[in-house]
Design a protein around this motif. Structure first.
Motif, PDB file in Angstrom:
ATOM      1  N   GLN A 283      15.574  -7.552  -0.170  1.00 46.59           N
ATOM      2  CA  GLN A 283      14.636  -7.556  -1.544  1.00 46.59           C
ATOM      3  C   GLN A 283      13.134  -6.917  -1.093  1.00 46.59           C
ATOM      4  O   GLN A 283      12.754  -7.277   0.115  1.00 46.59           O
ATOM      5  N   TYR A 284      12.784  -6.527  -2.132  1.00 46.68           N
ATOM      6  CA  TYR A 284      11.342  -6.054  -2.088  1.00 46.68           C
ATOM      7  C   TYR A 284      10.556  -6.028  -3.219  1.00 46.68           C
ATOM      8  O   TYR A 284      11.146  -5.949  -4.517  1.00 46.68           O
ATOM      9  N   LYS A 285       9.134  -5.899  -2.921  1.00 47.76           N
ATOM     10  CA  LYS A 285       8.416  -6.123  -4.338  1.00 47.76           C
ATOM     11  C   LYS A 285       7.211  -5.001  -3.900  1.00 47.76           C
ATOM     12  O   LYS A 285       6.546  -4.955  -3.015  1.00 47.76           O
ATOM     13  N   VAL A 286       7.193  -3.976  -5.029  1.00 47.14           N
ATOM     14  CA  VAL A 286       6.098  -2.831  -4.920  1.00 47.14           C
ATOM     15  C   VAL A 286       4.680  -3.639  -5.165  1.00 47.14           C
ATOM     16  O   VAL A 286       4.379  -3.924  -5.971  1.00 47.14           O
ATOM     17  N   LEU A 287       3.674  -3.728  -3.925  1.00 47.60           N
ATOM     18  CA  LEU A 287       2.494  -4.212  -4.174  1.00 47.60           C
ATOM     19  C   LEU A 287       1.279  -2.888  -4.662  1.00 47.60           C
ATOM     20  O   LEU A 287       0.421  -2.996  -5.210  1.00 47.60           O
ATOM     21  N   LYS A 288       2.005  -1.811  -4.230  1.00 49.59           N
ATOM     22  CA  LYS A 288       1.289  -0.486  -4.270  1.00 49.59           C
ATOM     23  C   LYS A 288       2.038   0.586  -4.190  1.00 49.59           C
ATOM     24  O   LYS A 288       2.612   0.886  -3.247  1.00 49.59           O
ATOM     25  N   GLU A 289       2.224   1.414  -5.345  1.00 52.03           N
ATOM     26  CA  GLU A 289       3.164   2.468  -5.176  1.00 52.03           C
ATOM     27  C   GLU A 289       2.139   3.937  -4.748  1.00 52.03           C
ATOM     28  O   GLU A 289       1.296   4.143  -5.216  1.00 52.03           O
ATOM     29  N   GLY A 290       2.697   4.573  -3.600  1.00 54.90           N
ATOM     30  CA  GLY A 290       2.041   5.834  -3.034  1.00 54.90           C
ATOM     31  C   GLY A 290       2.451   6.799  -3.898  1.00 54.90           C
ATOM     32  O   GLY A 290       3.355   6.827  -4.827  1.00 54.90           O
ATOM     33  N   SER A 291       1.779   8.018  -3.361  1.00 57.42           N
ATOM     34  CA  SER A 291       2.244   9.214  -4.171  1.00 57.42           C
ATOM     35  C   SER A 291       2.763  10.195  -3.164  1.00 57.42           C
ATOM     36  O   SER A 291       2.934  11.634  -3.395  1.00 57.42           O
ATOM     37  N   GLY A 292       2.824  10.122  -1.902  1.00 54.49           N
ATOM     38  CA  GLY A 292       3.137  11.015  -0.747  1.00 54.49           C
ATOM     39  C   GLY A 292       4.811  11.164  -0.639  1.00 54.49           C
ATOM     40  O   GLY A 292       5.263  10.791  -1.384  1.00 54.49           O
ATOM     41  N   VAL A 293       5.011  11.517   0.600  1.00 55.31           N
ATOM     42  CA  VAL A 293       6.352  12.018   0.756  1.00 55.31           C
ATOM     43  C   VAL A 293       7.121  10.794   1.369  1.00 55.31           C
ATOM     44  O   VAL A 293       6.465   9.913   1.834  1.00 55.31           O
ATOM     45  N   VAL A 294       8.349  10.574   0.853  1.00 57.83           N
ATOM     46  CA  VAL A 294       9.396   9.658   1.463  1.00 57.83           C
ATOM     47  C   VAL A 294       9.880   9.931   2.794  1.00 57.83           C
ATOM     48  O   VAL A 294      10.389  11.003   2.974  1.00 57.83           O
ATOM     49  N   PRO A 295       9.716   9.193   3.785  1.00 55.95           N
ATOM     50  CA  PRO A 295      10.081   9.480   5.150  1.00 55.95           C
ATOM     51  C   PRO A 295      11.627   9.627   5.334  1.00 55.95           C
ATOM     52  O   PRO A 295      12.374   8.740   4.470  1.00 55.95           O
ATOM     53  N   GLY A 296      12.162  10.335   6.237  1.00 57.65           N
ATOM     54  CA  GLY A 296      13.738  10.215   6.516  1.00 57.65           C
ATOM     55  C   GLY A 296      14.080   9.480   7.734  1.00 57.65           C
ATOM     56  O   GLY A 296      13.152   8.690   8.451  1.00 57.65           O
ATOM     57  N   ALA A 297      15.335   9.095   8.201  1.00 66.51           N
ATOM     58  CA  ALA A 297      15.500   7.951   9.285  1.00 66.51           C
ATOM     59  C   ALA A 297      15.354   8.737  10.472  1.00 66.51           C
ATOM     60  O   ALA A 297      15.094   7.862  11.684  1.00 66.51           O
ATOM     61  N   SER A 298      14.900   9.972  10.727  1.00 66.72           N
ATOM     62  CA  SER A 298      14.585  10.464  11.808  1.00 66.72           C
ATOM     63  C   SER A 298      13.077  10.976  12.213  1.00 66.72           C
ATOM     64  O   SER A 298      12.669  11.269  13.219  1.00 66.72           O
ATOM     65  N   ASP A 299      12.302  10.476  11.266  1.00 68.10           N
ATOM     66  CA  ASP A 299      11.078  10.630  10.995  1.00 68.10           C
ATOM     67  C   ASP A 299      10.185   9.515  11.857  1.00 68.10           C
ATOM     68  O   ASP A 299      10.778   8.322  11.990  1.00 68.10           O
ATOM     69  N   LYS A 300       8.856   9.671  12.470  1.00 70.55           N
ATOM     70  CA  LYS A 300       8.084   8.589  13.003  1.00 70.55           C
ATOM     71  C   LYS A 300       7.052   8.397  11.947  1.00 70.55           C
ATOM     72  O   LYS A 300       6.364   9.324  11.178  1.00 70.55           O
TER      73      LYS A 300
END
Length: 244
Positions: A143-160
């Motif tokens: 479960q999660y709650k959005v405290l602040k929504e960003g506007s950048g890229v969504v990372p993938g599983a292989s990203d750091k």
């Protein structure tokens, strides 16, 4: 943990004596007693007893009174030092073997009780939490709650990614916080607990989410060190600062 020699436990205090130091040199140096005692021998004796007690409490926990008789321990210690033991070596080995089995059984009962308690607390919390405004529940149980929504890229599983975060137990105890350390960390999206891996791939850079992570998506049966017990759900505030 091995208990077959538990009857002969040597307090950790003795480990501070350098075994390479000649006995006569150690004994020849007069040492002042701690203020509460009249001699250094008394100070050492008390410290050895306290050290042994700490070991026993670590092994037995709150069950020590039900499986440990201090009076008989004192008798065994005195008679062992005086070579007047009421039990033979074979009897002692047999008793300690039975003790190991009983202790394993007790630990399993305690483990199961903790699991039931923590799972109930988790279920009660998540059942109520998902009815609250702004809470999203995923198929995995996260479960999660959005405290602040960003506007950048969504990372993938292989990203750091670079993140700031704070982790808490259900009672509010903070067990880890990059905010308190004053420095974000870089980590692999696919190299963290399952709840984090899933959540990070939902977040855009610049977002800050509050995560409610069930035990099976966190540290499960093992827990993590002394700060995170087994079977506990965790709450994190996570801020995704960037992708590296």
């Amino acid at each position: 943990m091995q208990f077959k020699n538990a009857l002969y436990l040597i307090p950790l205090t003795l480990c501070f004596i350098n075994c390479s130091t000649p006995k006569e040199v150690v004994m020849a140096k007069p040492v002042a007693p701690v203020a509460k005692f009249t001699s250094f021998k008394d100070s050492v004796s008390y410290a050895m007893g306290a050290s042994t007690a700490k070991q026993f409490k670590g092994m037995f926990g709150k069950s020590q009174d039900s499986i440990f008789n201090l009076k008989q321990y004192e008798n065994g210690l005195k008679e062992g030092l005086n070579d007047t033991l009421a039990l033979s070596e074979n009897e002692i080995r047999d008793i300690m073997g039975r003790f190991q089995a009983e202790l394993r059984s007790l630990k399993e009962i305690q483990r199961e009780a903790v699991e039931v308690k923590n799972k109930k607390e988790e279920t009660d919390f998540l059942t109520l939490n998902k009815t609250k405004e702004g809470i999203t529940a995923t198929e995995s149980g996260l479960q999660y709650k959005v405290l602040k929504e960003g506007s950048g890229v969504v990372p993938g599983a292989s990203d750091k990614v670079e993140v700031h975060y704070e982790g808490r137990l259900l009672d509010g105890t903070v067990f880890d916080s990059s905010y308190k350390r004053g420095e974000p960390i870089v980590l692999g999206v696919g190299q963290v607990i399952k709840g984090w891996t899933e959540a990070l791939q939902l977040m855009k850079v610049g977002s800050k989410y509050q995560l409610y992570i069930p035990a099976e998506l966190a540290y499960g049966v093992s827990g993590a060190g002394e700060d995170i017990p087994p079977y506990v759900m965790l709450i994190f505030d996570v801020e995704l600062l960037g992708i590296k």
